[in-house]
Design a protein around this motif. Structure first.
Motif, mmCIF file in Angstrom:
data_model
loop_
_atom_site.group_PDB
_atom_site.id
_atom_site.type_symbol
_atom_site.label_atom_id
_atom_site.label_comp_id
_atom_site.label_asym_id
_atom_site.label_seq_id
_atom_site.Cartn_x
_atom_site.Cartn_y
_atom_site.Cartn_z
ATOM 1 N N TYR A 86 13.816 31.672 -25.784
ATOM 2 C CA TYR A 86 15.041 32.002 -25.043
ATOM 3 C C TYR A 86 15.807 33.119 -25.751
ATOM 4 N N THR A 87 15.918 33.011 -27.067
ATOM 5 C CA THR A 87 16.640 34.022 -27.838
ATOM 6 C C THR A 87 15.923 35.367 -27.768
ATOM 7 N N ALA A 88 14.599 35.346 -27.854
ATOM 8 C CA ALA A 88 13.835 36.596 -27.759
ATOM 9 C C ALA A 88 14.075 37.283 -26.421
ATOM 10 N N GLU A 89 14.168 36.488 -25.363
ATOM 11 C CA GLU A 89 14.367 37.055 -24.025
ATOM 12 C C GLU A 89 15.764 37.642 -23.860
ATOM 13 N N HIS A 90 16.766 36.962 -24.409
ATOM 14 C CA HIS A 90 18.151 37.380 -24.182
ATOM 15 C C HIS A 90 18.682 38.330 -25.251
ATOM 16 N N TYR A 91 17.984 38.421 -26.376
ATOM 17 C CA TYR A 91 18.386 39.338 -27.448
ATOM 18 C C TYR A 91 17.144 40.128 -27.866
ATOM 19 N N PRO A 92 16.664 41.007 -26.976
ATOM 20 C CA PRO A 92 15.354 41.645 -27.179
ATOM 21 C C PRO A 92 15.273 42.547 -28.405
ATOM 22 N N ALA A 93 16.398 42.981 -28.943
ATOM 23 C CA ALA A 93 16.345 43.806 -30.155
ATOM 24 C C ALA A 93 15.718 43.044 -31.319
ATOM 25 N N TRP A 94 15.747 41.709 -31.242
ATOM 26 C CA TRP A 94 15.188 40.876 -32.307
ATOM 27 C C TRP A 94 13.979 40.076 -31.808
ATOM 28 N N ARG A 95 13.328 40.556 -30.757
ATOM 29 C CA ARG A 95 12.214 39.815 -30.165
ATOM 30 C C ARG A 95 11.112 39.529 -31.191
ATOM 31 N N ASP A 96 10.734 40.543 -31.961
ATOM 32 C CA ASP A 96 9.644 40.365 -32.922
ATOM 33 C C ASP A 96 9.989 39.291 -33.947
ATOM 34 N N LEU A 97 11.209 39.306 -34.452
ATOM 35 C CA LEU A 97 11.628 38.306 -35.433
ATOM 36 C C LEU A 97 11.594 36.910 -34.818
ATOM 37 N N CYS A 98 12.056 36.786 -33.576
ATOM 38 C CA CYS A 98 12.034 35.485 -32.896
ATOM 39 C C CYS A 98 10.604 34.982 -32.727
ATOM 40 N N GLU A 99 9.717 35.863 -32.313
ATOM 41 C CA GLU A 99 8.330 35.454 -32.094
ATOM 42 C C GLU A 99 7.671 35.039 -33.407
ATOM 43 N N ARG A 100 7.981 35.733 -34.482
ATOM 44 C CA ARG A 100 7.420 35.366 -35.786
ATOM 45 C C ARG A 100 7.976 34.026 -36.266
ATOM 46 N N ALA A 101 9.250 33.768 -35.989
ATOM 47 C CA ALA A 101 9.841 32.478 -36.367
ATOM 48 C C ALA A 101 9.188 31.336 -35.597
ATOM 49 N N VAL A 102 8.922 31.545 -34.315
ATOM 50 C CA VAL A 102 8.251 30.528 -33.504
ATOM 51 C C VAL A 102 6.849 30.263 -34.038
ATOM 52 N N ARG A 103 6.143 31.318 -34.396
ATOM 53 C CA ARG A 103 4.785 31.152 -34.936
ATOM 54 C C ARG A 103 4.807 30.435 -36.281
ATOM 55 N N ALA A 104 5.813 30.735 -37.101
ATOM 56 C CA ALA A 104 5.935 30.049 -38.392
ATOM 57 C C ALA A 104 6.211 28.568 -38.178
ATOM 58 N N ARG A 105 7.064 28.245 -37.217
ATOM 59 C CA ARG A 105 7.356 26.835 -36.931
ATOM 60 C C ARG A 105 6.108 26.109 -36.439
ATOM 61 N N ALA A 106 5.236 26.825 -35.748
ATOM 62 C CA ALA A 106 4.000 26.219 -35.248
ATOM 63 C C ALA A 106 2.969 26.007 -36.350
ATOM 64 N N GLY A 107 3.273 26.495 -37.569
ATOM 65 C CA GLY A 107 2.373 26.276 -38.690
ATOM 66 C C GLY A 107 1.547 27.474 -39.090
ATOM 67 N N GLU A 108 1.757 28.596 -38.425
ATOM 68 C CA GLU A 108 0.997 29.798 -38.774
ATOM 69 C C GLU A 108 1.568 30.413 -40.047
#
Length: 248
Positions: free
Chosen positions: A204-226
């Motif tokens: 949701y944050t990546a979609e609404h604050y696209p300037a930080w999309r990459d950081l959001c996606e990396r945080a989600v991947r880290a939470r998933a265990g990557e």
């Protein structure tokens, strides 16, 4: 997850029924399990134990002993409330967080968000999901207060620390996960009146604050265990994102 949940809740109920028969009428699971976002090694197991009546001083003294006897595993965090207190929350209640039991803790799970989650997503191990009418104005007031209070202070403190580090210095990923995924959950609930998981909040944050999309996606991947490496520069970007989310 199901094995951890089954083991700890069955033993919790067994000990309760053995030591204090009839005290707990319902045992409800909230948090990441209820929101289908449980991550082994990272997520806690959150519960709400519903009591038929307020515990006596003797029963309150037994509760921390009982929790010490539970199987080792993920943190088993929760709160004890009567059915009446689900409707009219008290100022404080027995709560356990990361193994620390407090017989009269304020805050913690005593929030309108927990009550909303209970009414919509709680998983009943014993009993049933409660019917709770949550005042959305009270909910929004609490959310705004949490953003302007706890999260603003956390952002300022983190920013001061991270800006003092060399930009390329590695930092712990849990800081990024907490900071990137946290405020977005509150912003989502303010916008929709519903609850979202940490992973969902990252998207949701990546979609609404696209300037930080990459950081959001990396945080989600880290939470998933990557495995994911983060630097102080990422941390500074995190605090800028957090402030943007806080400001709305």
């Amino acid at each position: 997850m199901l094995a951890d949940l089954r083991v700890v809740t069955s033993e919790h109920l067994r000990l309760l029924d053995d030591r204090m028969p009839g005290l707990v009428t319902d045992l409800l699971i909230t948090g990441s399990i209820a929101l289908d976002d449980y991550r082994p090694g990272m997520s806690d197991i959150d519960f709400v134990a519903v009591m038929g009546a307020e515990p006596t001083p003797e029963q309150l003294a037994i509760l921390p002993e009982l929790h010490q006897q539970l199987p080792k595993g993920p943190n088993y965090d929760g709160i004890y409330l009567t059915s009446a207190q689900l409707i009219h929350p008290p100022v404080s209640a027995p709560q356990i967080l990361a193994g620390d039991f407090d017989p009269a803790k304020s805050g913690g799970q005593l929030t309108p968000v927990t009550r909303l989650e209970l009414s919509r997503y709680a998983i009943a191990i014993r009993g049933r999901r409660p019917a709770i009418n949550v005042d959305l104005d009270v909910l929004r007031e609490w959310l705004r207060g949490n953003l302007s209070g706890y999260w603003t202070k956390w952002t300022l403190n983190a920013g001061e620390h991270l800006r003092g580090l060399p930009p390329a210095e590695p930092i712990e990923q849990y800081l990024i996960i907490w900071g990137v995924l946290g405020p977005g959950r509150l912003r989502y609930t303010l916008a929709t009146g519903d609850i979202i998981s940490k992973t969902g909040a990252g998207r949701y944050t990546a979609e609404h604050y696209p300037a930080w999309r990459d950081l959001c996606e990396r945080a989600v991947r880290a939470r998933a265990g990557e495995p994911m490496a983060f630097t102080a520069a990422d941390g500074v970007a995190m605090t800028e994102l957090m402030q943007a989310v806080i400001d709305g």
